[in-house]
Design a protein around this motif. Structure first.
Motif, PDB file in Angstrom:
ATOM      1  N   ALA A  35       0.839  -1.211   0.000  1.00  0.00           N
ATOM      2  CA  ALA A  35       0.000   0.000   0.000  1.00  0.00           C
ATOM      3  C   ALA A  35       0.869   1.255   0.000  1.00  0.00           C
ATOM      4  N   ALA A  36       1.956   1.240   0.771  1.00  0.00           N
ATOM      5  CA  ALA A  36       2.834   2.420   0.829  1.00  0.00           C
ATOM      6  C   ALA A  36       3.500   2.674  -0.514  1.00  0.00           C
ATOM      7  N   VAL A  37       3.948   1.607  -1.171  1.00  0.00           N
ATOM      8  CA  VAL A  37       4.573   1.776  -2.490  1.00  0.00           C
ATOM      9  C   VAL A  37       3.566   2.403  -3.454  1.00  0.00           C
ATOM     10  N   GLU A  38       2.338   1.867  -3.453  1.00  0.00           N
ATOM     11  CA  GLU A  38       1.343   2.378  -4.392  1.00  0.00           C
ATOM     12  C   GLU A  38       0.977   3.830  -4.090  1.00  0.00           C
ATOM     13  N   ASN A  39       0.810   4.151  -2.800  1.00  0.00           N
ATOM     14  CA  ASN A  39       0.486   5.538  -2.449  1.00  0.00           C
ATOM     15  C   ASN A  39       1.600   6.485  -2.879  1.00  0.00           C
ATOM     16  N   LEU A  40       2.824   6.073  -2.613  1.00  0.00           N
ATOM     17  CA  LEU A  40       3.956   6.929  -2.944  1.00  0.00           C
ATOM     18  C   LEU A  40       4.077   7.095  -4.460  1.00  0.00           C
ATOM     19  N   VAL A  41       3.980   6.004  -5.197  1.00  0.00           N
ATOM     20  CA  VAL A  41       4.149   6.069  -6.647  1.00  0.00           C
ATOM     21  C   VAL A  41       3.056   6.931  -7.280  1.00  0.00           C
ATOM     22  N   PHE A  42       1.812   6.739  -6.845  1.00  0.00           N
ATOM     23  CA  PHE A  42       0.726   7.394  -7.565  1.00  0.00           C
ATOM     24  C   PHE A  42       0.369   8.768  -7.010  1.00  0.00           C
ATOM     25  N   ASP A  43       0.480   8.951  -5.688  1.00  0.00           N
ATOM     26  CA  ASP A  43       0.055  10.224  -5.107  1.00  0.00           C
ATOM     27  C   ASP A  43       1.163  10.986  -4.386  1.00  0.00           C
ATOM     28  N   GLY A  44       2.292  10.342  -4.158  1.00  0.00           N
ATOM     29  CA  GLY A  44       3.394  11.041  -3.498  1.00  0.00           C
ATOM     30  C   GLY A  44       3.135  11.291  -2.026  1.00  0.00           C
ATOM     31  N   LEU A  45       4.171  11.769  -1.347  1.00  0.00           N
ATOM     32  CA  LEU A  45       4.074  12.021   0.089  1.00  0.00           C
ATOM     33  C   LEU A  45       2.989  13.037   0.415  1.00  0.00           C
ATOM     34  N   ARG A  46       2.839  14.025  -0.479  1.00  0.00           N
ATOM     35  CA  ARG A  46       1.858  15.080  -0.202  1.00  0.00           C
ATOM     36  C   ARG A  46       0.429  14.645  -0.486  1.00  0.00           C
ATOM     37  N   GLY A  47       0.286  13.394  -0.975  1.00  0.00           N
ATOM     38  CA  GLY A  47      -0.983  12.830  -1.423  1.00  0.00           C
ATOM     39  C   GLY A  47      -2.252  13.319  -0.746  1.00  0.00           C
ATOM     40  N   PRO A  48      -3.384  12.642  -1.039  1.00  0.00           N
ATOM     41  CA  PRO A  48      -4.695  13.094  -0.599  1.00  0.00           C
ATOM     42  C   PRO A  48      -4.800  13.369   0.905  1.00  0.00           C
ATOM     43  N   GLY A  49      -4.006  12.659   1.715  1.00  0.00           N
ATOM     44  CA  GLY A  49      -4.132  12.813   3.163  1.00  0.00           C
ATOM     45  C   GLY A  49      -3.474  14.063   3.719  1.00  0.00           C
TER      46      GLY A  49
END
Lengths: 197, 197
Positions: free
Chosen positions: B179-193
């Protein structure tokens, strides 16, 4: 060819690190280093007692460079997200300027006192970055879903991978690659330039 | 201990890959493989002619698994961004189930016919993913700023790094890491959260 100039320990370390990066530390012999340096093996042993002493010097260069980045003012002052951006940017830059040193560091396994110390220092650097990520989360700049230690490992996993495929003089230069790493780490593929899907 | 059961070539490959992953292929000898398998070196040579034959089998397992993922329906049908998400997810999953095989693949250098072929197949997989990224860009789902080939290398640089630090039974399990890899790849650290900074 550099063979004509007298070698000092720093230039010998330069050559040895290139050989280690190319052949792997275990696969590289002192004969390989001597050949690459254009001097005799006895000439090398005049400077260092063992192959591992060259490894130790190379690992120290790499780790000193990483910790020097963490000491830069931009890494120590301001919002945590900005400090983190600075560190990621500078680590990617360092990867290009210290390519053999970081190649060897990133591949090293903790199987001797020298390599164990290097792996321990590398982990300390990871913890430092994880702390910054935690702080940026508390400041609301990084998604709370990330485990900070895991995110730190993944970020450096990405930037460290440069050493496996980057070749100076290739199609993409250091500036483009550094920008891509930063965009991917901070905004992801779907970042500001993409429509919502 | 598995020593009492007769070895077949697949189980011997299992053992050899674990040894190669731990010691590095160059650093591992057939004696190490024999010791790990609990059989004699002659017993190994009954099954394979050379250490490189075990490497070749391991590399083939890893690459066959990657290309099998690319053939899955979810990787072949639908919006490019979804197909890419599926591939990244499944490659991370495969990294956990084929840890020694992928460890050896990710570290291999092209210095023999066997390793050159493996590196060539790995590049073909990278190109396939780069093509998907290009398509997702044309569909507006990925920021146009990314060079597709570079993005592909960086993504797999991140997910491949798992093999360097993941230990089964650690604090974080495969699902959290994927899940962390996917979040990082697609949305980055600044992502939706995260809030806008």
């Amino acid at each position: 060819m550099e063979a004509r100039k007298p070698y000092d320990i720093d230039r010998l370390t330069d050559v040895a690190l290139r050989v280690f990066a190319e052949r792997g530390y275990d696969g590289a012999s002192m004969d390989d280093v001597a050949r690459a340096a254009g001097i005799t093996k006895a000439g090398i042993y005049h400077h260092v007692a063992a192959k591992e002493a060259l490894l130790e010097r190379g690992l120290r260069r790499a780790l000193d460079a990483l910790f020097a980045i963490a000491e830069e003012p931009e890494a120590r002052e301001g919002a945590a997200i900005r400090r983190l951006e600075h560190i990621v940017h500078r680590v990617v830059e360092a990867t290009f300027t210290l390519l053999p040193e970081l190649t060897v560091l990133f591949r090293v396994r903790a199987n001797s006192p020298v390599t164990r110390e290097a792996v321990e220092r590398r982990r300390a650097f990871d913890r430092l970055v994880a702390g910054l990520i935690r702080q940026a989360q508390s400041e609301g700049a990084i998604a709370a879903t990330f485990d900070p230690a895991l995110a730190s490992r993944l970020i450096f996993g990405m930037s460290n991978s440069l050493v496996e495929w980057y070749h100076p003089g290739g199609q993409l230069g250091p500036a483009e690659i550094a920008a891509a790493v930063e965009n991917l780490v901070f905004d992801g593929l779907r970042g500001p330039g993409a429509g919502a899907v």
